[in-house]
Design an enzyme around this catalytic site. Structure first.
Site, PDB file in Angstrom:
ATOM      1  N   HIS A 296       0.700  -1.188   0.128  1.00 58.92           N
ATOM      2  CA  HIS A 296      -0.053  -0.063   0.094  1.00 58.92           C
ATOM      3  C   HIS A 296       1.010   1.259  -0.006  1.00 58.92           C
ATOM      4  O   HIS A 296       1.993   1.237   0.664  1.00 58.92           O
ATOM      5  CB  HIS A 296      -1.010   0.112   1.247  1.00 58.92           C
ATOM      6  CG  HIS A 296      -1.919  -1.006   1.061  1.00 58.92           C
ATOM      7  ND1 HIS A 296      -2.759  -1.145   0.146  1.00 58.92           N
ATOM      8  CD2 HIS A 296      -2.533  -1.848   1.985  1.00 58.92           C
ATOM      9  CE1 HIS A 296      -3.769  -2.190   0.333  1.00 58.92           C
ATOM     10  NE2 HIS A 296      -3.210  -2.733   1.583  1.00 58.92           N
ATOM     11  N   CYS A 345      -0.021   2.361  -5.372  1.00 60.82           N
ATOM     12  CA  CYS A 345      -0.964   3.083  -5.747  1.00 60.82           C
ATOM     13  C   CYS A 345      -0.288   4.553  -5.676  1.00 60.82           C
ATOM     14  O   CYS A 345       0.495   4.901  -4.773  1.00 60.82           O
ATOM     15  CB  CYS A 345      -2.150   3.300  -5.270  1.00 60.82           C
ATOM     16  SG  CYS A 345      -3.324   1.973  -5.726  1.00 60.82           S
TER      17      CYS A 345
END
Length: 709
Positions: A296, A345
Site C-alpha cells: 500500500h 498506488c
C-alpha cells in the site's frame, strides 16, 4: 617501456599512481614497513641514511597527509637510487605487496564471476573482467571442457582462463544451478540461453592507475545493493498477494546481476526504518543502489509514501516512509546509480496535508519506475496460484537485458501498454535524471571502502548465511537430518527427514515444537508433508521430498536465538502407545534475525528516512491516515461513492465483478470469498466500471485481476 629500462629508472621519477600505492604499502606499521626499509638501506654503503633522517621521516606521520615512506624514498632517490635497487631492498624484506607495485603488471582480475541460481527459461550471464599489460584473452571452461553455450543439463562449476602474453591465470570457480521455473514446468522446451561474457582489454597505463581513477569502456559500479520490501499482511488494511511473488522473482533476477539483495516481507514501521538504515550502511561512492517496494502507498505533493503493515487506519505521513527522503540520504553516499521501483498506488491521501521539505541534490543518477501513473492505481495478477503485479509481470521478462535502465523501462512500459486487461487503467511512468548509459548489468569494479563499509559488508554476508545442516541422534537409535532453506531474507524453511530407523520400530516421526512466541507461528501450519501446506509455494520443487516442513516468517521479530524442541514419536510393534523422545535444538539467529530490525527506532529515526515536521516520536498524537480500498473517504476514491478498485475474474462458466477478496484454502485452490461486514460496510454501494464487460471478453483464461493500492 622495456623491463630493463624501468629497472634503471630513478625512483624519483616513478609514476604518481605507482608511488602512492607503494607508500600505502610501506606506511603500514609492521615489521615490513618503512622503518625496516630504512634499516636495510642504512646498511648499504651506496646510500646514507642517518638516525636523524629516520626521525625526520617519523615526524611526517604526525601530519594530516604526511607519509614517512614518501620522505624516505625521496631521500634515497636524491642519492641516485634506481628502481632495480629498490626492488632488491624490498626482496630482502620479503615485501611482496610493495614489490608488486614496481613489477611490470601481469594479469589482474578486477571482477570475479559469482555463483548463481538461474530459473529455467531465463538468461544467465557470467562475467569476468581483467586487465593486463597487453590485450587479454578469455576462454570459459566447465571443469576442463571449453564451453560456448549452456543448457539446463550443463549446470555445474565454471571458471574462466585469462591469457596475456605468456602469462595465464584462472578466475574463481563458481557454481551454476538451474532451477525449474514453476510457471514453465509443463513446457518441454523450457531452457536457458546464457550469455558468457568476456572482459576488458586495458593498457599498462590503465592498469597502473586503476586504484586512482580506472574506468571501463562502459560505466561500472563499485558494488550493487538492493533492498526489496513486500508488504502484504496488513493489520488494519486489505491484505495483498502479489508482493510476495514479486519480491521473490525480483530477488532471483537481481542476484544474477551480482546485486547484494535483502528481501523482506511484512515489515512494521520501525522494522522498515531499521531496514533502510541497514541498506544505507551498505552504500558508498559509486555503488548502484536499488529499492523496490510493493504494498500500500500514496503520493502527496510529488512525494511517495510507503505504508508499513502496522499503519493505523487512517494513516498519515508520520506512520509511513517517504521515498524522497531515502533518496536524499542515498545521494549523500555519492552512489553511482539510484533506482526506485515503486509498485503501489499513487492516489492522493486526503487525510495528509503535510508537505515534506526534502532538498535533493542536483545529480544525474536517479531513475524512478512507478508501476502506475500519478493519481492512479496499481493491479495484481493471479493465475494458477502464482500471483504477480502487472508491473513485475513485464519487468521480469526484461530485467536481465544489457540495456540502459531507462531504455529497459521504456520497453516494459510498451509491453504493459499492450496488455488489454489494464489498458487505460495502469501505465508505467518513468522519471529520470540519468545522463550516462548506466544499466543494471554493468560490471562491479571493487574500489576503496570506508571502515564502516568494510564492517557492514561481512555483516550483510553473515545475515544471509543459512544454519548448517544438523544431524540429531536419539537414544533409541533414530537419526534425523535437519536442513534449512531461505525463501526470503526473513523467511526460513526448516525441513527434517529420518535417515536411520531401527528395524523393530514400525514408524516414527519428528515434529518441531516450542518455537519462540516472537515468531507467532500457527501450529496448524507446522510439520507439514508438503511445502504448500505451510504457506510456501515458491520453493516447491527445489527441496527434497519425504520431509516434514515448517515455514518461519518474520524472522526480524526474533529477539533471542532461535531455539526449539524436536519431538520424536515412535511406534513399536509390541506396544500400543507411542513412545516419545525430546531433543533441544538451538540454531542461533538465522538470516536477517542477526540485524535486529526489531530494535526500537532512534529518537531521530523519522528524520533519518522521512523529513517530516511531525513523526511518531515527536507528535503528541498518533497520525491517522486512510484505508485505501474500502472506505468512501479513501484517498484512492476522489468521489464519495466511486468504486475504489476493480476485480475481474473469469471462471469456466462466465465472469463476474464486484467487491471480492480471495483466500487460500487447505486444498490449495483459490476461491473468492465475500468480505466480512467490517471490511465491506453495507452503507457503501457496490458499483462496477462501465467497461467491465469488454475487459472480461479480452481476458486470458484463469487470469484474475486485483487492485493493489
Amino acid at each position: 617501456m622495456s623491463e630493463s629500462n624501468e629497472s634503471s629508472l630513478n625512483i624519483n621519477f616513478l609514476k604518481e599512481s605507482v608511488l602512492k600505492r607503494l607508500c600505502e604499502s610501506l606506511d603500514k606499521a609492521n615489521n615490513k614497513g618503512w622503518r625496516k626499509l630504512g634499516e636495510i638501506v642504512k646498511n648499504d654503503k651506496r646510500f646514507k641514511v642517518s638516525l636523524e633522517d629516520m626521525d625526520m621521516c617519523s615526524l611526517k606521520a604526525l601530519e594530516a597527509d604526511g607519509s614517512p615512506s614518501r620522505t624516505l624514498l625521496k631521500l634515497i632517490g636524491d642519492q641516485g637510487c634506481i628502481q632495480g635497487e629498490l626492488m632488491e631492498f624490498l626482496q630482502i624484506m620479503g615485501h611482496t605487496e610493495a614489490l608488486q607495485c614496481l613489477k611490470p603488471p601481469g594479469i589482474q582480475i578486477l571482477v570475479q564471476p559469482q555463483s548463481v541460481s538461474v530459473i529455467a527459461g531465463h538468461n544467465l550471464r557470467l562475467s569476468c573482467y581483467a586487465v593486463g599489460a597487453s590485450p587479454v584473452q578469455f576462454q570459459w571452461f566447465k571443469k576442463t571442457e571449453e564451453v560456448k553455450n549452456v543448457l539446463p543439463e550443463h549446470q555445474g562449476r565454471y571458471r574462466c582462463e585469462i591469457c596475456c602474453n605468456n602469462e595465464r591465470t584462472w578466475s574463481s570457480e563458481v557454481e551454476v544451478v538451474v532451477i525449474a521455473n514453476p510457471c514453465l514446468s509443463q513446457m518441454k522446451e523450457a531452457r536457458i540461453f546464457p550469455q558468457i561474457s568476456g572482459a576488458m582489454e586495458c593498457s599498462e597505463d590503465d592498469f597502473l592507475s586503476i586504484n586512482k581513477d580506472y574506468s571501463f569502456e562502459k560505466p561500472y559500479a563499485t558494488d550493487k545493493v538492493a533492498l526489496l520490501i513486500g508488504n502484504l499482511t496488513y493489520r488494519n488494511h486489505p491484505q495483498l498477494k502479489a508482493p510476495m511473488v514479486d519480491v521473490y522473482d525480483l530477488t532471483n533476477l537481481l542476484r544474477q546481476l551480482n546485486f547484494k539483495v535483502v528481501s523482506l516481507l511484512d515489515l512494521t514501521e520501525s522494522e522498515m526504518r531499521n531496514a533502510v538504515e541497514e541498506f544505507l550502511s551498505l552504500l558508498h561512492k559509486g555503488v548502484y543502489g536499488l529499492l523496490y517496494y510493493a504494498g500500500h502507498g500514496y503520493e502527496n505533493f510529488g512525494n511517495s509514501f510507503m505504508v508499513p503493515v502496522d499503519a493505523p487506519n487512517p494513516y498519515r505521513s508520520g506512520n509511513c516512509l517517504c521515498v524522497q527522503s531515502i533518496l536524499k540520504l542515498m545521494q549523500e553516499k555519492e552512489t553511482g546509480l539510484n533506482v526506485f521501483l515503486l509498485d503501489m498506488c499513487r492516489k492522493r491521501n486526503v487525510h495528509d496535508d503535510a508537505m515534506p521539505n526534502v532538498m535533493l541534490k542536483v545529480t544525474a543518477n536517479i531513475v524512478f519506475g512507478y508501476a502506475t501513473c500519478q493519481d492512479a492505481e496499481a493491479f495484481e495478477l493471479s493465475s494458477s496460484g502464482f500471483t504477480n503485479g502487472v508491473f513485475i509481470k513485464f519487468l521480469k521478462e526484461r530485467l536481465l537485458e544489457d540495456e540502459k535502465i531507462t531504455v529497459l523501462l521504456d520497453r516494459v512500459a510498451e509491453d504493459m501498454g499492450q496488455f488489454d486487461p489494464t489498458k487505460g487503467k495502469q501505465a508505467l511512468e518513468i522519471r529520470s535524471s540519468l545522463s550516462e548509459r548506466r544499466s543494471l548489468t554493468d560490471p562491479i569494479c571493487l574500489g576503496g571502502y570506508s571502515d564502516a563499509t568494510e564492517a557492514h559488508n561481512p555483516l550483510w554476508s553473515k545475515a544471509h548465511e543459512l544454519p548448517e545442516s544438523k544431524i540429531l541422534d536419539f537414544e533409541c537409535g533414530v537419526r534425523i537430518k535437519m536442513d534449512f532453506a531461505a525463501e526470503f531474507s526473513n523467511v526460513l524453511v526448516i525441513y527434517t527427514s529420518i535417515v536411520k530407523k531401527p528395524e523393530e520400530m514400525q514408524s516414527c516421526q519428528a515434529h518441531i515444537t516450542d518455537l519462540p512466541l516472537d515468531l507467532d507461528v500457527d501450529p496448524k501450519l507446522m510439520n507439514k508433508e508438503t511445502l504448500e501446506e505451510t504457506g510456501s509455494f515458491l520453493l516447491s520443487g527445489s527441496l527434497p521430498q519425504h520431509c516434514l516442513y515448517t515455514r518461519l516468517s518474520s524472522l526480524q521479530k526474533l529477539k533471542e536465538e532461535l531455539a526449539f524442541t524436536v519431538c520424536l514419536q515412535v511406534q513399536f510393534g509390541s506396544l500400543d502407545d507411542l513412545v516419545q523422545w525430546n531433543m533441544h535444538v538451538n540454531i542461533g539467529k538465522p538470516l536477517t534475525a542477526k540485524l535486529d530490525l526489531n530494535r526500537p527506532t532512534r529518537k531521530n529515526s523519522c528524520q533519518v528516512t522521512c523529513h517530516m515536521p511531525h513523526s511518531p516520536s515527536t507528535s503528541p498524537s498518533h497520525s491517522p491516515g486512510s484505508d485505501r480500498r474500502f472506505h468512501n473517504q479513501d484517498p484512492c476514491c476522489p468521489q464519495p461513492y466511486a468504486n475504489p478498485y476493480l476485480n475481474v475474474c473469469e471462471h469456466l462458466h462466465g465472469a463476474q465483478a464486484g467487491y471480492r477478496d480471495f483466500q487460500l484454502n487447505t486444498d490449495h485452490a483459490y476461491q473468492y470469498m465475500p468480505l466480512s461486514p467490517l471490511m465491506n460496510p453495507p452503507s457503501i454501494p457496490i458499483e462496477t466500471t462501465d467497461d467491465i464487460d469488454d475487459m472480461q471478453n479480452e481476458f486470458i483464461n484463469s487470469l484474475h485481476l486485483y487492485k493493489h493500492p
